[in-house]
Design a protein around this motif. Structure first.
Motif, PDB file in Angstrom:
ATOM      1  N   ARG A 109     -54.751   5.663 -12.712  1.00  0.00           N
ATOM      2  CA  ARG A 109     -53.812   6.326 -13.177  1.00  0.00           C
ATOM      3  C   ARG A 109     -53.439   6.401 -14.685  1.00  0.00           C
ATOM      4  NH1 ARG A 109     -51.406   5.349  -8.194  1.00  0.00           N
ATOM      5  NH2 ARG A 109     -50.087   3.745  -8.972  1.00  0.00           N
TER       6      ARG A 109
ATOM      7  N   ARG B 161     -60.867  21.836  -4.140  1.00  0.00           N
ATOM      8  CA  ARG B 161     -59.274  22.238  -4.460  1.00  0.00           C
ATOM      9  C   ARG B 161     -58.687  22.186  -3.023  1.00  0.00           C
ATOM     10  NH1 ARG B 161     -59.085  26.865  -6.556  1.00  0.00           N
ATOM     11  NH2 ARG B 161     -59.159  26.381  -8.564  1.00  0.00           N
TER      12      ARG B 161
ATOM     13  N   ASP C 150     -55.868  18.324  -9.489  1.00  0.00           N
ATOM     14  CA  ASP C 150     -54.608  17.600  -9.946  1.00  0.00           C
ATOM     15  C   ASP C 150     -54.866  16.210  -9.394  1.00  0.00           C
ATOM     16  OD1 ASP C 150     -54.026  17.797  -7.279  1.00  0.00           O
ATOM     17  OD2 ASP C 150     -51.993  18.479  -7.628  1.00  0.00           O
TER      18      ASP C 150
ATOM     19  N   SER D 257     -62.081  19.507 -13.156  1.00  0.00           N
ATOM     20  CA  SER D 257     -61.009  19.089 -13.850  1.00  0.00           C
ATOM     21  C   SER D 257     -59.963  20.098 -14.196  1.00  0.00           C
ATOM     22  CB  SER D 257     -61.400  18.566 -15.239  1.00  0.00           C
ATOM     23  OG  SER D 257     -60.266  17.840 -16.057  1.00  0.00           O
TER      24      SER D 257
END
Length: 294
Positions: free
Chosen positions: A11, A169, A210, A206
């Motif tokens: 992260r 996705r 998410d 990208s």
């Protein structure tokens, strides 16, 4: 210092448009070399133990895991432990108690619908134990993916494999994974650094996803391509074969110069030093978000 978590390192790297280098380890010398190389570069690192490495260690996870935990706790940089390419549910269950904060669950050999179902179930089990979980997705040429034996998809990191952004996705949304390894032109176990990545596809992935993106098979990717991939959105870079090349090369060079050597400490030290130099160089290329030195 205390063990950190893979999720936190990834992260942090993703937020900084950088990446954390993640190295597959097989022996204690691998572990020590990765920590030494990361300390030299002044950057955090992830120690990865694959299911294949556990199999090599007679199916026992704890001996290598405990060595990795001890090395991490004495490191001068943050270190996390990651269980890589796991197919065994038994091994998945062992991960938290062995010091691992994350798992890469590998159902990519299955057709898409089965991969999604298996990964979704693994995510539920992993999240219930506090594990951060990564998966991978890729099809040959971005097509139907049924070009393998008995209608199976080919390896997502075989030459020509690509991850379709729309499918990715849907897979992330349907599975709940925390990160996704994408197929953009790298391949596992490459011994030459000649892979050319599909940066246009990476840009689409990208934009479509998410969650942090992961690059597998990075040993075969040249420095310039690696740096461009990180700039394009890769937040975790997996490296394994490059360490084995360095280890073997260091040992061969030592034994060639000392043909009468029999003490393994001498030639293993040479191999360990060669691996540490490789780690430091690759960590610097990847970026090492969260550097502890200037």
């Amino acid at each position: 210092m205390p063990l950190t978590t893979t999720g936190e390192l990834v992260r942090r790297a993703a937020a900084a448009r950088s990446a954390v280098a993640s190295f597959n380890v097989i022996t204690l010398e691998h572990v020590e070399a990765v920590v030494a190389g990361a300390e030299s570069a002044g950057a955090p690192v992830v120690l990865q133990v694959s299911e294949n490495a556990v199999r090599f260690r007679h199916g026992r996870l704890l001996p290598l895991a405990r060595a990795a935990v001890a090395a991490a706790e004495h490191a001068a940089v943050p270190v996390a432990l990651h269980l890589d390419h796991v197919r065994s549910d038994t091994l998945l269950r062992q991960a938290p108690d062995a010091g691992f904060s994350s798992v890469m669950y590998d159902a990519a050999r299955l057709p898409y619908a089965e991969n999604l179902a298996a990964t979704r179930a693994a995510v539920a089990r992993a999240h219930a134990r506090g594990l951060w979980i990564e998966a991978e997705l890729g099809r040959i040429g971005g097509k139907a993916g049924r070009d393998g034996p008995a209608g199976r998809p080919l390896d997502p990191h075989a030459p020509g494999a690509r991850t379709d952004p729309d499918e990715a996705r849907a897979f992330v949304a349907g599975s709940g994974v925390d990160a996704l390894a994408v197929a953009i032109g790298s391949a596992h176990a490459m011994t030459t650094r000649t892979a050319a990545l599909d940066h246009a596809l990476l840009a689409r992935l990208s934009a479509a996803l998410d969650v942090p993106l992961v690059l597998h098979g990075s040993s075969g990717v040249p420095d310039r391509e690696l740096a461009a991939a990180v700039a394009g959105g890769i937040a975790k870079v997996n490296i394994g074969t490059a360490l084995n090349i360095a280890l073997t090369g260091g040992i061969r060079a030592y034994l060639a110069a000392h043909p009468g050597a029999v003490d393994p400490r001498h030639y293993l030290a040479a191999g360990r030093e060669a691996m540490a130099a490789t780690v430091a160089a690759l960590v610097r290329v990847v970026g090492g978000s969260g550097r502890t030195t200037a």
